[in-house]
Design a protein around this motif. Structure first.
Motif, PDB file in Angstrom:
ATOM      1  N   ARG A  53      13.135  38.872 -77.357  1.00 30.81           N
ATOM      2  CA  ARG A  53      14.381  38.753 -76.490  1.00 30.81           C
ATOM      3  C   ARG A  53      15.404  39.395 -76.877  1.00 30.81           C
ATOM      4  N   ARG A  54      15.594  39.763 -78.231  1.00 28.80           N
ATOM      5  CA  ARG A  54      16.438  40.688 -78.610  1.00 28.80           C
ATOM      6  C   ARG A  54      16.010  42.303 -78.692  1.00 28.80           C
ATOM      7  N   GLY A  55      14.733  42.389 -78.382  1.00 31.50           N
ATOM      8  CA  GLY A  55      14.219  43.644 -78.310  1.00 31.50           C
ATOM      9  C   GLY A  55      14.144  44.106 -79.906  1.00 31.50           C
ATOM     10  N   THR A  56      13.968  43.504 -80.739  1.00 36.75           N
ATOM     11  CA  THR A  56      13.984  44.159 -82.271  1.00 36.75           C
ATOM     12  C   THR A  56      12.493  43.960 -82.902  1.00 36.75           C
ATOM     13  N   TYR A  57      11.721  43.369 -82.159  1.00 39.37           N
ATOM     14  CA  TYR A  57      10.308  43.110 -82.634  1.00 39.37           C
ATOM     15  C   TYR A  57       9.486  44.410 -83.256  1.00 39.37           C
ATOM     16  N   ASP A  58       9.149  44.184 -84.607  1.00 40.46           N
ATOM     17  CA  ASP A  58       8.537  45.351 -84.906  1.00 40.46           C
ATOM     18  C   ASP A  58       7.242  44.985 -85.611  1.00 40.46           C
ATOM     19  N   PRO A  59       6.157  45.025 -85.073  1.00 38.15           N
ATOM     20  CA  PRO A  59       4.681  44.351 -85.497  1.00 38.15           C
ATOM     21  C   PRO A  59       4.570  44.633 -86.824  1.00 38.15           C
ATOM     22  N   GLU A  60       4.678  45.921 -87.575  1.00 39.56           N
ATOM     23  CA  GLU A  60       4.598  46.124 -88.898  1.00 39.56           C
ATOM     24  C   GLU A  60       5.291  45.363 -89.781  1.00 39.56           C
ATOM     25  N   ARG A  61       6.496  45.152 -89.640  1.00 40.61           N
ATOM     26  CA  ARG A  61       7.448  44.630 -90.107  1.00 40.61           C
ATOM     27  C   ARG A  61       7.474  43.148 -89.942  1.00 40.61           C
ATOM     28  N   HIS A  62       7.500  42.407 -89.021  1.00 39.23           N
ATOM     29  CA  HIS A  62       7.738  41.135 -88.511  1.00 39.23           C
ATOM     30  C   HIS A  62       6.318  40.279 -88.679  1.00 39.23           C
ATOM     31  N   ASP A  63       5.059  40.885 -88.272  1.00 36.65           N
ATOM     32  CA  ASP A  63       3.952  40.239 -88.206  1.00 36.65           C
ATOM     33  C   ASP A  63       3.496  39.708 -89.572  1.00 36.65           C
ATOM     34  N   PRO A  64       3.684  40.383 -90.858  1.00 34.21           N
ATOM     35  CA  PRO A  64       3.321  40.061 -92.174  1.00 34.21           C
ATOM     36  C   PRO A  64       4.333  38.691 -92.642  1.00 34.21           C
ATOM     37  N   VAL A  65       5.604  38.958 -92.194  1.00 31.15           N
ATOM     38  CA  VAL A  65       6.688  37.859 -92.502  1.00 31.15           C
ATOM     39  C   VAL A  65       6.322  36.525 -91.707  1.00 31.15           C
ATOM     40  N   LEU A  66       5.843  36.552 -90.355  1.00 33.50           N
ATOM     41  CA  LEU A  66       5.608  35.468 -89.625  1.00 33.50           C
ATOM     42  C   LEU A  66       4.312  34.874 -90.241  1.00 33.50           C
ATOM     43  N   ALA A  67       3.147  35.502 -90.632  1.00 35.43           N
ATOM     44  CA  ALA A  67       1.952  35.132 -91.069  1.00 35.43           C
ATOM     45  C   ALA A  67       2.136  34.377 -92.200  1.00 35.43           C
ATOM     46  N   ALA A  68       2.944  35.018 -92.947  1.00 34.01           N
ATOM     47  CA  ALA A  68       3.205  34.268 -94.726  1.00 34.01           C
ATOM     48  C   ALA A  68       4.332  32.999 -94.428  1.00 34.01           C
ATOM     49  N   LEU A  69       4.760  32.717 -93.260  1.00 34.52           N
ATOM     50  CA  LEU A  69       6.083  31.670 -93.081  1.00 34.52           C
ATOM     51  C   LEU A  69       5.406  30.511 -93.595  1.00 34.52           C
ATOM     52  N   GLY A  70       6.346  29.680 -94.613  1.00 33.22           N
ATOM     53  CA  GLY A  70       5.934  28.552 -95.143  1.00 33.22           C
ATOM     54  C   GLY A  70       6.960  27.583 -95.109  1.00 33.22           C
ATOM     55  N   TRP A  71       7.209  26.268 -95.255  1.00 35.05           N
ATOM     56  CA  TRP A  71       7.831  25.348 -95.128  1.00 35.05           C
ATOM     57  C   TRP A  71       9.204  25.419 -95.713  1.00 35.05           C
ATOM     58  N   GLN A  72       8.992  26.310 -96.986  1.00 36.72           N
ATOM     59  CA  GLN A  72      10.372  26.488 -97.780  1.00 36.72           C
ATOM     60  C   GLN A  72      11.012  27.454 -97.015  1.00 36.72           C
ATOM     61  N   GLU A  73      10.790  28.222 -96.056  1.00 32.88           N
ATOM     62  CA  GLU A  73      11.664  29.172 -95.107  1.00 32.88           C
ATOM     63  C   GLU A  73      12.286  28.367 -93.959  1.00 32.88           C
ATOM     64  N   LEU A  74      12.037  27.039 -94.024  1.00 34.75           N
ATOM     65  CA  LEU A  74      12.334  26.723 -92.591  1.00 34.75           C
ATOM     66  C   LEU A  74      13.768  26.459 -92.642  1.00 34.75           C
ATOM     67  N   THR A  75      14.717  26.414 -91.639  1.00 35.64           N
ATOM     68  CA  THR A  75      15.985  26.137 -91.797  1.00 35.64           C
ATOM     69  C   THR A  75      16.337  24.420 -91.687  1.00 35.64           C
TER      70      THR A  75
END
Length: 268
Positions: A53-75
């Motif tokens: 929505r913000r137009g800032t999605y970068d596959p190389e940058r964000h895909d690894p972060v989203l894949a590694a997301l754990g409960w510790q990173e939840l708000t």
């Protein structure tokens, strides 16, 4: 990619409502991890959609972060979606074979609430129950530094509920040590559970406190002793408004109410 994210979000919105609270007798960490794992797919989809929505999605940058997301990173807002996991147990159960698991849970950071029923007149580590060197779970909880800890009693429900509310507003493990008012043999005492639990507070057998690491960096800010009678004196006066020479209510007075401690006294 957006179609997959949309399908995940719609699946979450149309799923049956989860309970607000899940009470377990064991394996609380595993139950929380299972509930969190179900939510992580939804959170990944929501974060991906926001990046798009913000137009800032970068596959190389964000895909690894989203894949590694754990409960510790939840708000805090995301964690609030999960049911509250409550581990209900007794101090005897923990002393027998659960101390290691309890300590691991307290330092894990999982926002699990541990509700422990205890009797201040009994040492769960002692064969005969005498409180000579009593196991103090409250001390152990505070030693973990990052868990919310409260020592409370059913005889002071307002204090107990304030502690529950403070713990549930946070993102930490909560340890709640509650005197039910039963005697050391888990029986209804002659004076009744309410007065028995009140005597434990008056005799300093079950002093009330709340330890909240989120309240500040100093011990003075983190520890709250509100609710204890005569906090500036060693022992509270036995009668309200009594002068300094009046009798005081001590641990010995509370111990007289515990049948298994009667042998410590001599009849006069």
């Amino acid at each position: 990619r957006l179609q997959q994210a949309l399908a995940t979000l719609e699946s979450h919105l149309t799923a049956s409502h989860a309970p607000e609270c899940v009470v377990v007798a064991a394996e609380a960490a595993a139950r929380f991890d299972s509930l969190a794992a179900d939510l992580l797919a939804t959170v990944r989809a929501a974060r991906l959609a926001e990046l798009e929505r913000r137009g800032t999605y970068d596959p190389e940058r964000h895909d690894p972060v989203l894949a590694a997301l754990g409960w510790q990173e939840l708000t805090a807002e995301e964690l609030a979606i999960l049911p509250v996991v409550v581990l209900q147990t007794s101090v005897t159960e923990l002393a027998n074979h659960g101390l290691q698991s309890l300590m691991q849970l307290l330092v894990s950071g999982r926002p699990v609430q541990v509700l422990v029923e205890e009797s201040p007149g009994r040492d769960p580590m002692s064969m005969d129950g005498s409180p000579r060197v009593r196991l103090e779970l409250g001390y152990l909880g505070i030693a973990c530094r990052e868990a919310f800890v409260q020592q409370a009693t059913a005889a002071r429900p307002a204090h107990l509920l304030r502690g529950f509310e403070r713990a549930l507003r946070g993102m930490r493990t909560g340890l709640h040590l509650v005197d039910s008012g039963l005697d050391a043999m888990h029986r209804e005492p002659p004076l009744g559970a309410f007065l028995h639990a009140g005597a434990a507070i008056e005799g300093r057998a079950q002093p009330l406190f709340q330890y909240d690491p989120a309240s500040g960096e100093t011990w003075a800010r983190r520890l709250d002793f509100t609710g204890n009678p005569a906090p500036d004196a060693d022992w509270p006066a036995a009668a309200a408004g009594a002068d300094a020479a009046a009798p005081v209510f001590t641990f010995a007075d509370y111990a007289l109410l515990e049948p298994h401690l009667r042998d410590a006294f001599a009849a006069v």
